[in-house]
Design an enzyme around this catalytic site. Structure first.
Site, mmCIF file in Angstrom:
data_model
loop_
_atom_site.group_PDB
_atom_site.id
_atom_site.type_symbol
_atom_site.label_atom_id
_atom_site.label_comp_id
_atom_site.label_asym_id
_atom_site.label_seq_id
_atom_site.Cartn_x
_atom_site.Cartn_y
_atom_site.Cartn_z
ATOM 1 N N ASP A 121 99.753 50.188 88.170
ATOM 2 C CA ASP A 121 100.643 49.271 88.891
ATOM 3 C C ASP A 121 100.847 49.635 90.357
ATOM 4 O O ASP A 121 100.956 48.759 91.207
ATOM 5 C CB ASP A 121 101.989 49.168 88.160
ATOM 6 C CG ASP A 121 101.859 48.386 86.866
ATOM 7 O OD1 ASP A 121 100.852 47.657 86.727
ATOM 8 O OD2 ASP A 121 102.752 48.487 86.009
ATOM 9 N N SER A 170 107.358 52.933 76.046
ATOM 10 C CA SER A 170 107.452 52.280 77.338
ATOM 11 C C SER A 170 106.923 50.860 77.121
ATOM 12 O O SER A 170 105.765 50.675 76.740
ATOM 13 C CB SER A 170 106.605 53.053 78.353
ATOM 14 O OG SER A 170 106.348 52.216 79.444
HETATM 15 N N1 ARG Z 1 97.888 49.511 80.856
HETATM 16 C C1 ARG Z 1 98.214 48.167 81.093
HETATM 17 C C2 ARG Z 1 97.828 47.747 82.474
HETATM 18 O O1 ARG Z 1 97.699 48.582 83.312
HETATM 19 C C3 ARG Z 1 99.648 47.812 80.766
HETATM 20 C C4 ARG Z 1 100.693 48.815 81.069
HETATM 21 C C5 ARG Z 1 102.025 48.296 80.673
HETATM 22 N N2 ARG Z 1 103.102 49.176 80.876
HETATM 23 C C6 ARG Z 1 103.900 49.613 79.897
HETATM 24 N N3 ARG Z 1 104.937 50.281 80.239
HETATM 25 N N4 ARG Z 1 103.700 49.401 78.656
HETATM 26 O O2 ARG Z 1 97.642 46.595 82.741
#
Ligand code: ARG
Length: 402
Positions: A121, A170
C-alpha cells in the site's frame, strides 16, 4: 502553516501517526481523511470517535461510485492477480486520489499514510502522491515502528486504543473484497478457521440460478433488475455469499518480493468475473480470446502495482474497450458448493451457429459442406508425418517411465 493530510482509519497505526506527525515531524496542523470505498459503517463510527478523542479534524469522503466503476472496469479485464480479484489494490489509488484532492483544497503542504515498509500500500499511495510536489510522511515506515512500540506509545500518550485495533487478524474490507491476513494465517500450513469469514458461508448442497446482463462488458442487471454499479456489487455479495462463492487462499507474491499467505472473500467479484468471461467465450473470436489473456494479465499486474493511471493502462484499456463492444448479452450462473458456474450464455453478437456445429445438420454454413473438410484433413499434420520421429518403428504413446 505546516499542514498535513493523513489517510486516517482510526486504527492504532494512524492514531499514533497523528501525534508523531506533530511531535516528531513538526506539522502544526493534521487533517485526517477517511475515504469511503464500501467499508462497514462501524469503521467510520470508530474513526469519528477516535478523531474526537484526539481532537483531530476528520473529513470523510465518499468515493464508492468511483471505486465501483473501477471494479467493473476490472471485470472487463477479467482481472485477478494470482487468484485474488484485487479489492485492496484497486481501492488504494481511488483513496490516494481523493486524499490528494482534499489536501490541495485545504492548502496542505504534505501528505501522510500509516503504511509499513513491508506491504504494497505504501507504494500504491505514493505512486499517486509523488507527482504532486507535496511532502510525503510515512511515520510507521520512516521510523521503523513496531506494533508493540505503538501500543506502548499510545498508553504513554493517552491515545485511545479501540477494540479491533489489536484484533487477531488484519482485515481490509471494501465493496469488492474482504481480505484477511496475519495471526496464525501467516503460517501457510494453518487451515483457515471458518471464523475468518463474514461474507460467505461454508458451501452446502443448496443451489440457485442467477442471471447477469452485460452491456459492452459492463454488468448492468441481475435477474432482470437494473442496478447502479455500487448497488449491483452489493446485491451480488449478499446473493452469492450464502453459497460459499468467492473464497480464496493464496500465496501472494508482493511487490517487494515477499511471499505472503492471504485469504480473501469476494462473492460478487467471483460471480461477475465468471459470468463475464463466459460471455467473452461466446462473442470473441479465437484470436481475440487468446491475445486478450495476455492483455488481461498485464492489466491485473498494473492494477496490483497501483498504477491504474499509467499510459500503459490506457493502452491496455484501448484494446479492452474495442473487444468489449460486442460483450453484450446475458449469462446464467449456477451458485452451488462454493462455485458460481456459468450454465447458460446468450448474445446477439455470438460468433456461433448452433446449426453449423450440430451433429444433426448435413451442411456447415452458407455453401460449406462436410465434404469440404476432406482436403483440410489430408493436409492436417503434414509436417508431423514428414518428421523423422514418426518414421521410427516404435511410436511412444506416453512419456511416463514409472
Ligand atoms: N495483499 C493484498 C494487497 O496488497 C491485500 C492486503 C490487505 N490488507 C489487509 N490488512 N488484510 O493487495
Amino acid at each position: 502553516m505546516n499542514r498535513v493530510a493523513l489517510a486516517f482509519s482510526g486504527g492504532l497505526d494512524t492514531t499514533v501517526c497523528v501525534s508523531i506527525l506533530k511531535e516528531e515531524y513538526g506539522y502544526e496542523d493534521v487533517i485526517g481523511v477517511s475515504v469511503n470505498v464500501g467499508q462497514p459503517k462501524n469503521e467510520f463510527e470508530q474513526a469519528k470517535e477516535t478523531a474526537k478523542e484526539i481532537s483531530l479534524d476528520l473529513k470523510i469522503l465518499d468515493a464508492r461510485t468511483d471505486f465501483a466503476n473501477l471494479c467493473l472496469d476490472s471485470v472487463r479485464a477479467n482481472a485477478s492477480y494470482q487468484g485474488y480479484p484485487l479489492g485492496t489494490a484497486l481501492a488504494r489509488p481511488i483513496i490516494a486520489k481523493a486524499i490528494l484532492e482534499e489536501a490541495k483544497k485545504t492548502k496542505c503542504n504534505a501528505l501522510a499514510h500509516g503504511c509499513t515498509g513491508k506491504g504494497n500500500d505504501q507504494l500504491r499511495f505514493e505512486a499517486i502522491w509523488r507527482g504532486s510536489g507535496l511532502e510525503i510522511a510515512a511515520p510507521i515506515r520512516d521510523l521503523g515502528l513496531t506494533r508493540t512500540w505503538e501500543i506502548q506509545y499510545a498508553k504513554e500518550n493517552n491515545l485511545p486504543i479501540k477494540s479491533g485495533n489489536d484484533g487477531i487478524w488484519s482485515i481490509d474490507t471494501n465493496l469488492w473484497s474482504r481480505s484477511i491476513e496475519g495471526g496464525e494465517l501467516e503460517d501457510p500450513s494453518t487451515i483457515p478457521p471458518s471464523s475468518i469469514y463474514e461474507w460467505t458461508q461454508s458451501p452446502s448442497s443448496e443451489s440457485k440460478l442467477v442471471t447477469i446482463e452485460f452491456d459492452e462488458g459492463y454488468p448492468v442487471a441481475v435477474d432482470g433488475t437494473n442496478y447502479s454499479p455500487v448497488e449491483l456489487i452489493d446485491h451480488l455479495n449478499t446473493l452469492c455469499g450464502p453459497f460459499g462463492v468467492g473464497r480464496t487462499d493464496v500465496m501472494e507474491d508482493r511487490i517487494l518480493g515477499l511471499k505472503v499467505r492471504e485469504n480473501y472473500e469476494h462473492p460478487a467479484a467471483t460471480a461477475l468475473l465468471n459470468a463475464h468471461s463466459a460471455l467473452e467465450d461466446l462473442v470473441l473470436t479465437k484470436e481475440e480470446r487468446k491475445f486478450k489473456i495476455s492483455v488481461d494479465d498485464a492489466w491485473a499486474e498494473q492494477a496490483y502495482l497501483g498504477l491504474i493511471y499509467s499510459p500503459f493502462m490506457e493502452a491496455l484499456n484501448g484494446f479492452i474497450s474495442t473487444t468489449q463492444k460486442r460483450v453484450t448479452g446475458s449469462v446464467t450462473l449456477d451458485l452451488q458448493g462454493g462455485h458460481a458456474r456459468a450454465v447458460s450464455r446468450e448474445s446477439p453478437y455470438a460468433v456461433h451457429s448452433a446449426s453449423a456445429a450440430s451433429f444433426n445438420t448435413p451442411g456447415v454454413i452458407d455453401d460449406i459442406t462436410q465434404s469440404d473438410a476432406i482436403g483440410v484433413a489430408k493436409y492436417h499434420g503434414l509436417q508431423e508425418r514428414m518428421s523423422s520421429a514418426l518414421f521410427d518403428s516404435e511410436i511412444p504413446t506416453t512419456q511416463n517411465k514409472k
